[in-house]
Design a protein around this motif. Structure first.
Motif, PDB file in Angstrom:
ATOM      1  N   VAL A  45       0.841  -1.203   0.000  1.00 42.34           N
ATOM      2  CA  VAL A  45       0.000   0.000   0.000  1.00 42.34           C
ATOM      3  C   VAL A  45       0.875   1.252   0.000  1.00 42.34           C
ATOM      4  O   VAL A  45       0.572   2.230  -0.699  1.00 42.34           O
ATOM      5  N   ASN A  46       1.955   1.232   0.758  1.00 41.15           N
ATOM      6  CA  ASN A  46       2.860   2.387   0.798  1.00 41.15           C
ATOM      7  C   ASN A  46       3.474   2.668  -0.568  1.00 41.15           C
ATOM      8  O   ASN A  46       3.685   3.826  -0.943  1.00 41.15           O
ATOM      9  N   ILE A  47       3.774   1.611  -1.313  1.00 37.50           N
ATOM     10  CA  ILE A  47       4.297   1.789  -2.674  1.00 37.50           C
ATOM     11  C   ILE A  47       3.270   2.518  -3.536  1.00 37.50           C
ATOM     12  O   ILE A  47       3.603   3.432  -4.300  1.00 37.50           O
ATOM     13  N   ALA A  48       1.998   2.133  -3.403  1.00 37.46           N
ATOM     14  CA  ALA A  48       0.940   2.804  -4.162  1.00 37.46           C
ATOM     15  C   ALA A  48       0.741   4.248  -3.700  1.00 37.46           C
ATOM     16  O   ALA A  48       0.197   5.065  -4.443  1.00 37.46           O
ATOM     17  N   LYS A  49       1.171   4.553  -2.484  1.00 38.19           N
ATOM     18  CA  LYS A  49       1.086   5.926  -1.989  1.00 38.19           C
ATOM     19  C   LYS A  49       2.079   6.835  -2.715  1.00 38.19           C
ATOM     20  O   LYS A  49       1.801   8.021  -2.946  1.00 38.19           O
ATOM     21  N   VAL A  50       3.245   6.283  -3.074  1.00 40.07           N
ATOM     22  CA  VAL A  50       4.327   7.135  -3.579  1.00 40.07           C
ATOM     23  C   VAL A  50       4.627   6.943  -5.059  1.00 40.07           C
ATOM     24  O   VAL A  50       5.326   7.773  -5.653  1.00 40.07           O
ATOM     25  N   GLU A  51       4.114   5.872  -5.672  1.00 41.10           N
ATOM     26  CA  GLU A  51       4.445   5.568  -7.060  1.00 41.10           C
ATOM     27  C   GLU A  51       3.176   5.631  -7.927  1.00 41.10           C
ATOM     28  O   GLU A  51       2.344   4.732  -7.885  1.00 41.10           O
ATOM     29  N   PRO A  52       3.017   6.705  -8.724  1.00 40.44           N
ATOM     30  CA  PRO A  52       1.791   6.856  -9.518  1.00 40.44           C
ATOM     31  C   PRO A  52       1.514   5.703 -10.479  1.00 40.44           C
ATOM     32  O   PRO A  52       0.354   5.347 -10.691  1.00 40.44           O
ATOM     33  N   TYR A  53       2.561   5.129 -11.077  1.00 41.29           N
ATOM     34  CA  TYR A  53       2.331   4.006 -11.990  1.00 41.29           C
ATOM     35  C   TYR A  53       1.624   2.857 -11.268  1.00 41.29           C
ATOM     36  O   TYR A  53       0.737   2.213 -11.820  1.00 41.29           O
TER      37      TYR A  53
ATOM     38  N   ALA B 170      -0.043   3.289  -8.351  1.00 40.72           N
ATOM     39  CA  ALA B 170      -1.275   3.820  -7.753  1.00 40.72           C
ATOM     40  C   ALA B 170      -2.457   3.715  -8.713  1.00 40.72           C
ATOM     41  O   ALA B 170      -3.582   3.416  -8.295  1.00 40.72           O
ATOM     42  N   VAL B 171      -2.224   3.958  -9.996  1.00 41.78           N
ATOM     43  CA  VAL B 171      -3.318   3.896 -10.968  1.00 41.78           C
ATOM     44  C   VAL B 171      -3.907   2.490 -11.018  1.00 41.78           C
ATOM     45  O   VAL B 171      -5.129   2.313 -10.990  1.00 41.78           O
ATOM     46  N   THR B 172      -3.057   1.475 -11.084  1.00 42.68           N
ATOM     47  CA  THR B 172      -3.551   0.098 -11.127  1.00 42.68           C
ATOM     48  C   THR B 172      -4.163  -0.297  -9.787  1.00 42.68           C
ATOM     49  O   THR B 172      -5.180  -0.994  -9.735  1.00 42.68           O
ATOM     50  N   HIS B 173      -3.564   0.140  -8.714  1.00 43.52           N
ATOM     51  CA  HIS B 173      -4.073  -0.084  -7.359  1.00 43.52           C
ATOM     52  C   HIS B 173      -5.499   0.458  -7.227  1.00 43.52           C
ATOM     53  O   HIS B 173      -6.410  -0.254  -6.780  1.00 43.52           O
ATOM     54  N   ASN B 174      -5.690   1.703  -7.667  1.00 44.59           N
ATOM     55  CA  ASN B 174      -7.008   2.325  -7.557  1.00 44.59           C
ATOM     56  C   ASN B 174      -7.999   1.770  -8.569  1.00 44.59           C
ATOM     57  O   ASN B 174      -9.203   1.744  -8.319  1.00 44.59           O
TER      58      ASN B 174
ATOM     59  N   SER C  57      -2.207   9.167  -6.042  1.00 42.73           N
ATOM     60  CA  SER C  57      -1.779   8.295  -4.950  1.00 42.73           C
ATOM     61  C   SER C  57      -2.890   7.318  -4.573  1.00 42.73           C
ATOM     62  O   SER C  57      -4.041   7.417  -5.019  1.00 42.73           O
ATOM     63  N   SER C  58      -2.542   6.359  -3.732  1.00 35.18           N
ATOM     64  CA  SER C  58      -3.479   5.329  -3.271  1.00 35.18           C
ATOM     65  C   SER C  58      -4.658   5.938  -2.524  1.00 35.18           C
ATOM     66  O   SER C  58      -4.507   6.878  -1.739  1.00 35.18           O
ATOM     67  N   LEU C  59      -5.819   5.347  -2.733  1.00 35.29           N
ATOM     68  CA  LEU C  59      -7.013   5.742  -1.993  1.00 35.29           C
ATOM     69  C   LEU C  59      -7.117   5.018  -0.655  1.00 35.29           C
ATOM     70  O   LEU C  59      -7.907   5.410   0.197  1.00 35.29           O
ATOM     71  N   THR C  60      -6.348   3.949  -0.499  1.00 35.15           N
ATOM     72  CA  THR C  60      -6.384   3.167   0.733  1.00 35.15           C
ATOM     73  C   THR C  60      -5.117   3.380   1.553  1.00 35.15           C
ATOM     74  O   THR C  60      -4.087   3.808   1.035  1.00 35.15           O
ATOM     75  N   SER C  61      -5.232   3.066   2.839  1.00 33.68           N
ATOM     76  CA  SER C  61      -4.094   3.165   3.760  1.00 33.68           C
ATOM     77  C   SER C  61      -4.031   1.897   4.602  1.00 33.68           C
ATOM     78  O   SER C  61      -5.068   1.288   4.898  1.00 33.68           O
TER      79      SER C  61
END
Length: 437
Positions: free
Chosen positions: A263-271, A273-277, A313-317
């Protein structure tokens, strides 16, 4: 190919005849396919025809359910309209995983929605500010016929303010309005109010500034609601002791560590984060669509919210504190449970009844939970077995249908891949072996 005038005036059969004659090699086959998707109930088909323009057929999506969702102590069956094979299975697995760990906790943080009147003014902010201060009460009074019924139910206009946007665009100002629309999504109500404000703004300004044909310092450009609703927020979370995540304590601790870092990676890495979200939206969109809400508006607002701090960034924490694992989401959701398709589409009515005929706030909680569940299932797969194992098993039937496998071939191939890795090429190979044998 040729253009056509007056296409909208043709009846459905005439539209299909023109379309298939000009755009398809096999006219009969194309026409038959379109007709195959008509609803045999003429009354129901007429209802569908009138949802939009130039209707020639229906485009069906699977309507499924994800059961066993414990949300704030109440058990829900969540309706989902989606074609992606693994989404409902993943949501159901997440519901099962958290069912005996306290379930999902959800709350609505706020429900304010936004609309704006965008206009240009050429004589400076101080003059405009004085004019607005003197006419604000008049503008609000003009809205009474539109807002009185909403106000009786506890909604209406919450604030109306002048904003100076000239630092971004020359001579650009706006009237920024916040609304409470209760159980309605409120687009028509908001836009009607904004257009009345714009009309009042022009009329009052014409008198105040003594407009003439050559001197018109105020020009309204447009009046429209915003699908960015950062103050219409729902929050959902799950939490349990780390040791309860997996049977083995050491494995549970390692899993929690990897999950939080993912999750922290999705917080800081937009590439990422897009797939995460996007995975979150698999769950959110499916429920929004099944309940007759505007998933395009929800998508736009949520992705804007994900970039509100200047980087997507990630929508989740996720976090681990004092041996407790917590996973949460905070997401903007402008939803309605009255008006629009909620009162028209038979399956939407069914979906609402399935959910206990929720209020807009209840639906916001349910949708937020669906997004969180989807994300949990995806990250759990990513940090353990990998995403493809479960996804490809769910995708197996799509591959078999693509190659027109018979029922007996499907059973044989499914049995084979209970103990083998599913890939497209592997499925084709097994099918070919079956058919050659």
């Amino acid at each position: 190919m040729k253009q056509i005038l007056g296409f909208s005036k043709l009846n459905k059969d005439e539209k299909i005849a023109w379309l298939t004659q000009n755009y398809f090699q096999n006219r009969e086959e194309a026409a038959q396919l379109l007709q195959n998707y008509w609803n045999p109930d003429e009354k129901l088909q007429k209802l569908h025809d009138e949802f939009t323009e130039n209707t020639i057929s229906n485009y069906y999506l699977p309507f499924g359910i994800a059961p066993n969702f414990n949300i704030n102590g109440e058990i829900y069956v969540i309706p989902m309209a989606i074609e992606e094979s693994s989404v409902i299975a993943a949501a159901s697995n997440a519901a099962k995983f958290w069912g005996d760990k306290g379930g999902f906790k959800a709350e609505v943080i706020d429900t304010r929605k936004v609309g704006q009147v965008h206009f240009l003014f050429t004589e400076g902010f101080s003059k405009l500010e004085e004019f607005f201060r003197k006419t604000k009460t008049l503008l609000l009074e003009r809205l009474q016929p539109l807002t009185k019924n909403m106000e009786k139910r506890g909604g209406g206009i919450l604030s109306l303010e002048l904003r100076d946007k000239t630092s971004a665009l020359a001579n650009y100002y706006q009237i920024h309005v916040e609304f409470e629309t209760l159980d309605a999504m409120g687009a028509n109500f908001i836009n009607s109010c904004l257009e009345e404000i714009a009309l009042g703004l022009k009329q009052e300004a014409a008198t105040y500034f003594n407009f003439s044909e050559t001197h018109q310092p105020l020009e309204v450009i447009m009046s429209i609601l915003s699908n960015y609703v950062p103050n219409c927020l729902a929050k959902a979370e799950v939490s349990c002791p780390v040791k309860d995540l997996l049977p083995n304590t050491a494995e549970a601790e390692h899993f929690a560590h990897k999950f939080v870092e993912a999750v922290n990676i999705a917080k800081v890495e937009p590439y990422r984060a897009v797939t995460h979200n996007k995975g979150i939206m698999n769950g959110i969109d499916a429920v929004v669509l099944a309940t007759g809400n505007d998933f395009r508006a929800v998508e736009a607002g949520i992705h804007a919210y994900a970039a509100r701090n200047g980087q997507y960034s990630s929508l989740t924490s996720a976090k681990v504190e004092d041996g407790q694992f917590t996973f949460s989401i905070e997401v903007p959701l402008a939803l309605g449970t009255v008006g629009g398709l909620t009162n028209l589409h038979p399956l939407v009515k069914l979906a609402m009844e399935m959910l206990g005929n929720p209020t807009a706030k209840d639906l916001m909680k349910i949708v937020a939970v669906a997004g969180l569940a989807q994300n949990f299932a995806a990250i759990k797969s990513l940090v353990t077995t990998g995403i493809q194992e479960g996804h490809m098993k769910m995708h197996l039937m799509n591959i078999l249908n693509q190659f027109k496998a018979t029922p007996s071939e499907k059973e044989t191939v499914k049995a084979h891949f209970k103990t083998h890795t599913v890939t497209h090429s592997a499925v084709v190979e097994v099918l070919e072996q079956l058919r050659n044998a």
